[in-house]
Design a protein around this motif. Structure first.
Motif, mmCIF file in Angstrom:
data_model
loop_
_atom_site.group_PDB
_atom_site.id
_atom_site.type_symbol
_atom_site.label_atom_id
_atom_site.label_comp_id
_atom_site.label_asym_id
_atom_site.label_seq_id
_atom_site.Cartn_x
_atom_site.Cartn_y
_atom_site.Cartn_z
ATOM 1 N N PRO A 3 0.813 -1.209 0.000
ATOM 2 C CA PRO A 3 0.000 0.000 0.000
ATOM 3 C C PRO A 3 0.853 1.268 0.000
ATOM 4 O O PRO A 3 1.992 1.265 0.453
ATOM 5 C CB PRO A 3 -0.812 -0.120 1.293
ATOM 6 N N VAL A 4 0.280 2.327 -0.538
ATOM 7 C CA VAL A 4 0.967 3.619 -0.604
ATOM 8 C C VAL A 4 0.115 4.660 0.118
ATOM 9 O O VAL A 4 -1.060 4.862 -0.229
ATOM 10 C CB VAL A 4 1.213 4.057 -2.063
ATOM 11 N N LEU A 29 0.770 3.570 10.025
ATOM 12 C CA LEU A 29 -0.011 2.638 9.215
ATOM 13 C C LEU A 29 0.804 2.114 8.031
ATOM 14 O O LEU A 29 0.736 0.921 7.690
ATOM 15 C CB LEU A 29 -1.285 3.314 8.713
ATOM 16 N N ALA A 30 1.575 2.985 7.405
ATOM 17 C CA ALA A 30 2.397 2.558 6.273
ATOM 18 C C ALA A 30 3.438 1.533 6.714
ATOM 19 O O ALA A 30 3.634 0.496 6.052
ATOM 20 C CB ALA A 30 3.073 3.767 5.634
ATOM 21 N N GLY A 35 4.149 -0.824 3.747
ATOM 22 C CA GLY A 35 3.925 0.049 2.592
ATOM 23 C C GLY A 35 4.861 1.228 2.548
ATOM 24 O O GLY A 35 5.886 1.269 3.246
ATOM 25 N N ARG A 36 4.507 2.214 1.749
ATOM 26 C CA ARG A 36 5.325 3.405 1.551
ATOM 27 C C ARG A 36 4.537 4.633 1.984
ATOM 28 O O ARG A 36 3.311 4.675 1.871
ATOM 29 C CB ARG A 36 5.723 3.554 0.076
ATOM 30 N N LEU A 37 5.258 5.639 2.480
ATOM 31 C CA LEU A 37 4.666 6.929 2.815
ATOM 32 C C LEU A 37 5.308 7.992 1.933
ATOM 33 O O LEU A 37 6.540 8.121 1.901
ATOM 34 C CB LEU A 37 4.887 7.278 4.284
ATOM 35 N N TRP A 68 9.759 9.702 4.987
ATOM 36 C CA TRP A 68 8.974 9.438 3.788
ATOM 37 C C TRP A 68 9.851 8.793 2.730
ATOM 38 O O TRP A 68 11.073 8.814 2.799
ATOM 39 C CB TRP A 68 8.336 10.724 3.261
ATOM 40 N N ASP A 69 9.186 8.219 1.751
ATOM 41 C CA ASP A 69 9.873 7.483 0.689
ATOM 42 C C ASP A 69 9.872 8.306 -0.599
ATOM 43 O O ASP A 69 8.867 8.929 -0.955
ATOM 44 C CB ASP A 69 9.169 6.148 0.434
ATOM 45 N N GLY A 70 10.988 8.277 -1.304
ATOM 46 C CA GLY A 70 11.060 8.934 -2.598
ATOM 47 C C GLY A 70 11.163 10.451 -2.499
ATOM 48 O O GLY A 70 11.316 11.026 -1.426
ATOM 49 N N GLU A 71 11.061 11.079 -3.654
ATOM 50 C CA GLU A 71 11.174 12.531 -3.728
ATOM 51 C C GLU A 71 9.870 13.198 -3.317
ATOM 52 O O GLU A 71 8.781 12.634 -3.453
ATOM 53 C CB GLU A 71 11.539 12.955 -5.154
#
Length: 292
Positions: A3-4, A29-30, A35-37, A68-71
């Motif tokens: 989940p994202v 929750l992530a 999952g990812r946030l 958080w994940d990513g840009e």
């Protein structure tokens, strides 16, 4: 697929405990779901958003332990994508320009209310009372050519005729206990504004596009946005966007029972941090489990 989730603040002031609750809940929750946030900066309002507030958001989240994940996605960098969606809705005849100013709309509402109460949306604002949808094409073209300011409104009746009944999956609980499959009622909002001459998008439009483009599967946000989900479901259906699941959480309130707000100068996280409050104390105050 994992989940994202996403946390999407606006850099128009300092974060407070309400933001902390939403950010920490999304983060917890992530992680619990594997999952990812994502972090998204909702900065379409150039008149109020400031770079220093985005810096403060990053500082506050780092202090809280939210990663958080990513840009980071900034809405102000993607106006072209929102304009494409506006053009698509215009091409199928679902948008029309309305030229009344806010003051003129207030006068129209006052006139209508001489005959009885005028309907209001779930946030308490009066529904659009004008007749711009019925303007003759020549009159509309003349106003546009004059450079007059306008708001692009969604023809809600025509939009609903295209999509029929809508619903969403609610993992939280609405103000009246709604959970599970919830029926959407976008007509309660009337002909909402999706863009303006000076701003090529609105919160409603940009949020559904961003959620879809970022692959968000779980939208966890405050209960004050529960009813707005009806508009979001309508836009998702019109634009062929996949709907996420939703979880609308309780709001953090002050001693008077009012939801915390930047506009009411709620105590900021920066002030709490400066006074010696710890992230674990914040979690305890918000009734969240200690950080892992």
């Amino acid at each position: 697929m994992p989940p994202v989730f996403r946390f999407a603040p606006s850099p128009n002031g300092l974060l407070h405990l309400g933001h902390a609750y939403s950010a920490l809940l999304n983060f917890d929750l992530a992680r619990a779901a594997g999952g990812r946030l994502l972090l998204r900066i909702e900065d379409i309002d150039a008149s109020r958003c400031r770079p220093q507030f985005e810096t403060a958001i990053r500082d506050d989240l780092g202090w809280l332990g939210v990663r958080w994940d990513g840009e980071v996605r900034r809405q102000s960098e993607h106006f072209d994508l929102y304009q494409q969606a506006v053009a698509r809705l215009s091409e199928i005849g679902l948008l029309y320009p309305a030229f009344e100013s806010r003051a003129e709309i207030a006068r129209l509402v006052a006139q209508r209310e001489q005959a009885g109460p005028w309907p209001r949306d779930p946030d308490g604002a009066p529904l659009y009372p004008g007749d711009a949808k019925a303007l003759a094409p020549e009159a509309r073209a003349k106003l546009l050519a004059s450079g007059a300011p306008y708001a692009l409104r969604l023809d809600i009746a025509a939009a609903l005729a295209r999509v029929g009944e809508l619903s969403w999956i609610e993992h939280g609980e609405g103000p009246d206990g709604e959970t599970g499959t919830v029926q959407a009622h976008p007509q309660a909002w009337g002909d909402v504004v999706l863009a303006r001459k000076e701003t090529p998008t609105s919160y409603h439009l940009s949020v559904v596009l961003d959620d879809a483009l970022q692959g968000v599967t779980e939208v966890v946000r405050g209960r004050d946005l529960f009813f707005a989900t009806s508009v979001h479901r309508l836009l998702q259906a019109l634009l062929d966007l996949p709907p996420p699941a939703y979880r609308h959480h309780l709001l953090v309130r002050d001693r008077a029972g009012r939801k915390l707000s930047k506009s009411t100068r709620a105590t900021s996280l920066a002030e709490l941090r400066g006074s010696g409050v710890t992230p674990q104390a914040i979690r305890l105050q918000l009734d969240l489990p200690p950080a892992a």
